[in-house]
Structures are given as structure tokens and as C-alpha cells.
Design a protein around this motif. Structure first.
Motif, PDB file in Angstrom:
ATOM      1  N   ARG A 242      -4.669  -3.348  -5.995  1.00  0.00           N
ATOM      2  CA  ARG A 242      -5.004  -2.790  -4.681  1.00  0.00           C
ATOM      3  C   ARG A 242      -6.057  -3.645  -3.987  1.00  0.00           C
ATOM      4  NH1 ARG A 242      -4.120   2.362  -7.256  1.00  0.00           N
ATOM      5  NH2 ARG A 242      -2.495   3.518  -6.142  1.00  0.00           N
TER       6      ARG A 242
ATOM      7  N   LYS B  78      -4.456  -6.549  -2.327  1.00  0.00           N
ATOM      8  CA  LYS B  78      -3.747  -6.056  -1.143  1.00  0.00           C
ATOM      9  C   LYS B  78      -4.724  -5.780   0.002  1.00  0.00           C
ATOM     10  CE  LYS B  78      -1.255  -1.955   0.477  1.00  0.00           C
ATOM     11  NZ  LYS B  78      -0.602  -0.674   0.090  1.00  0.00           N
TER      12      LYS B  78
ATOM     13  N   GLU C   4       2.948   2.292  -0.577  1.00  0.00           N
ATOM     14  CA  GLU C   4       1.709   1.981  -1.294  1.00  0.00           C
ATOM     15  C   GLU C   4       1.988   1.014  -2.434  1.00  0.00           C
ATOM     16  OE1 GLU C   4      -2.170   1.858  -2.764  1.00  0.00           O
ATOM     17  OE2 GLU C   4      -1.353   2.406  -0.825  1.00  0.00           O
TER      18      GLU C   4
ATOM     19  N   TYR D  76       1.783  -3.668  -5.675  1.00  0.00           N
ATOM     20  CA  TYR D  76       1.155  -2.990  -4.537  1.00  0.00           C
ATOM     21  C   TYR D  76       1.613  -3.690  -3.257  1.00  0.00           C
ATOM     22  CZ  TYR D  76      -1.562  -0.675  -8.072  1.00  0.00           C
ATOM     23  OH  TYR D  76      -1.922   0.073  -9.163  1.00  0.00           O
ATOM     24  N   THR D  77       2.215  -2.936  -2.364  1.00  0.00           N
ATOM     25  CA  THR D  77       2.913  -3.548  -1.237  1.00  0.00           C
ATOM     26  C   THR D  77       2.278  -3.266   0.122  1.00  0.00           C
ATOM     27  OG1 THR D  77       4.400  -1.627  -1.238  1.00  0.00           O
ATOM     28  CG2 THR D  77       5.158  -3.603  -2.368  1.00  0.00           C
ATOM     29  N   TYR D  78       2.520  -4.204   1.026  1.00  0.00           N
ATOM     30  CA  TYR D  78       2.099  -4.079   2.420  1.00  0.00           C
ATOM     31  C   TYR D  78       3.329  -4.324   3.286  1.00  0.00           C
ATOM     32  CZ  TYR D  78      -0.297  -4.922   6.847  1.00  0.00           C
ATOM     33  OH  TYR D  78      -0.708  -4.866   8.156  1.00  0.00           O
ATOM     34  N   HIS D  79       3.656  -3.351   4.132  1.00  0.00           N
ATOM     35  CA  HIS D  79       4.833  -3.457   5.000  1.00  0.00           C
ATOM     36  C   HIS D  79       4.397  -4.071   6.331  1.00  0.00           C
ATOM     37  CE1 HIS D  79       8.419  -1.401   7.180  1.00  0.00           C
ATOM     38  NE2 HIS D  79       8.773  -2.563   6.683  1.00  0.00           N
ATOM     39  N   TYR D  80       4.806  -5.297   6.557  1.00  0.00           N
ATOM     40  CA  TYR D  80       4.409  -6.032   7.769  1.00  0.00           C
ATOM     41  C   TYR D  80       5.517  -5.935   8.812  1.00  0.00           C
ATOM     42  CZ  TYR D  80       2.730  -9.927  10.665  1.00  0.00           C
ATOM     43  OH  TYR D  80       2.278 -10.712  11.705  1.00  0.00           O
TER      44      TYR D  80
ATOM     45  N   THR E  21      -4.959  -7.479   3.842  1.00  0.00           N
ATOM     46  CA  THR E  21      -4.946  -6.779   5.135  1.00  0.00           C
ATOM     47  C   THR E  21      -6.153  -7.163   5.976  1.00  0.00           C
ATOM     48  OG1 THR E  21      -6.083  -4.814   4.249  1.00  0.00           O
ATOM     49  CG2 THR E  21      -3.685  -4.836   4.141  1.00  0.00           C
TER      50      THR E  21
END
Length: 204
Positions: free
Chosen positions: A65, A68, A3, A47-51, A72
Motif C-alpha cells: 500500500r 501505491k 484497492e 495493490y492496484t490504482y485505476h488510472y 498516487t
């Protein structure tokens, strides 16, 4: 999967930052890495997004957020990948992008890097009416023009201030920065664009 990551800014590059947390350095791609230049060695929350793809695994990070979540959503648009989504977020505020999509403003959307008329139309088709739920607090009144202009002006002021901090972090003196500031303030740009324009002036 992640998250957010809270840690110390250890490195800032043109495409990514490195956040150190418990002895692990996380390489995180961000829309505007240089906004972290003034925060070197300090604690931040990203705030991270795992691609994950067959040929790629990467972490992308954002200051909020809302940013982020818009990232997405953009990934779901045909023709837009991670780099394209980052470029859009680097060039425009969340409010501006949402407003342009909801009002079907293709002429505004095609100003973003890598976005042509076909992609702009696809963004509108895929996302119109689907963004208010993810940014209700960040952009509560989508069609209030006065509020939009006020928020946009405040956002651009913050972008300019962040760019100035980044230039100081890069080693430029107050005198050098003051010399080019009036010219920069005439335009409304993103932090990254302010930095690029400033460097062009400073390196002349």
C-alpha cells in the motif's frame, strides 16, 4: 475503484503482469514486473490504482500500500505521469524517495529516469512535508541515518534475492548465476536493474 486484486500470476512481461481472478485476466502495469517471475502460477495480492484519462484507462499495481500511495502522490507532481512515476518506483525504494524529497536532495532525485532538475525541484515543492502521513510504519524515523542505511541494505539484499529468483525462473542455471553473482553484489541496485545487468553479463 480497486484497492487490490488477489489472483494467480499468469503472465510476466517487460511492462506489465497479468493476474487471473475468477476467469478474468487483469493486465497490470508495475514498477518491476520481473519480481513476479518466480511467482508464476501462484496466488499473489497486488495493490492496484485505476488510472482513467480521456485517452487512457489502465490498472497499475504495487507490492505494498505504501508503494501505491507514493505512486498516487507522484502523479500529483507537474511533469510526472504514470510511466514516470513507475520508473521512479522501479529505480528507488519508497524510503529512499521519501528521504530525498524531505531532505531536498535534488542530486539523488535526478538519478531517476526522466527526472531532470526542474522535475526534481517540483517534486520537493509539491511533496515535502506531505509524505510522512502515508508511510509512518514503512519509514517511521525519516532522519535516522543509521536506521535508513540498515533498512536500505536489507532492502537491497531482498532486491538481489528477487533478481536471482527471476533469473532462475527465466531458465538460467545455478552455475551461470553463481558466476556473475559476485560482480552484481558489489552494487546496490533495484531488482529490475540487477536483472538487466545480469542479462547483459549472461548474454555476452
Amino acid at each position: 475503484m480497486f484497492e487490490f486484486i488477489k489472483g494467480t500470476v499468469e503472465f510476466v512481461g517487460p511492462e506489465y503482469i497479468v493476474i487471473e481472478n475468477n476467469g478474468i485476466g487483469y493486465q497490470i502495469g508495475t514498477p518491476n514486473p520481473f519480481i513476479y517471475s518466480s511467482k508464476m502460477g501462484t496466488m499473489v495480492t497486488v495493490y492496484t490504482y485505476h488510472y482513467v484519462r480521456e485517452d487512457l484507462m489502465a490498472l497499475y499495481g504495487f507490492v505494498s500500500r505504501e508503494e501505491k500511495m507514493l505512486f498516487t502522490k507522484l502523479l500529483n507532481v507537474s511533469g510526472i505521469g504514470p510511466k514516470g512515476a513507475l520508473a521512479i518506483l522501479a529505480s528507488g525504494e519508497v524510503q529512499q524517495v521519501v528521504n530525498a524529497i524531505e531532505q531536498e536532495d535534488e542530486s539523488f532525485l535526478i538519478k531517476f529516469p526522466g527526472v531532470g532538475k526542474k522535475t526534481a525541484r517540483q517534486m520537493i515543492l509539491d511533496l515535502k512535508g506531505k509524505l510522512q502521513d502515508i508511510v509512518p510504519d514503512y519509514f517511521p524515523n525519516l532522519f535516522n541515518a543509521d536506521q535508513f542505511q540498515h533498512e536500505a541494505a536489507a532492502a537491497h539484499h531482498a532486491e538481489f534475492d528477487e533478481a536471482i529468483l527471476a533469473l532462475k525462473a527465466l531458465g538460467y542455471s545455478e552455475k551461470e548465476i553463481k558466476k556473475i553473482s559476485p560482480e552484481l553484489q558489489k552494487e546496490q541496485l533495484s531488482t529490475d536493474q540487477y536483472i538487466k545487468k545480469a542479462l547483459q553479463r549472461l548474454l555476452k
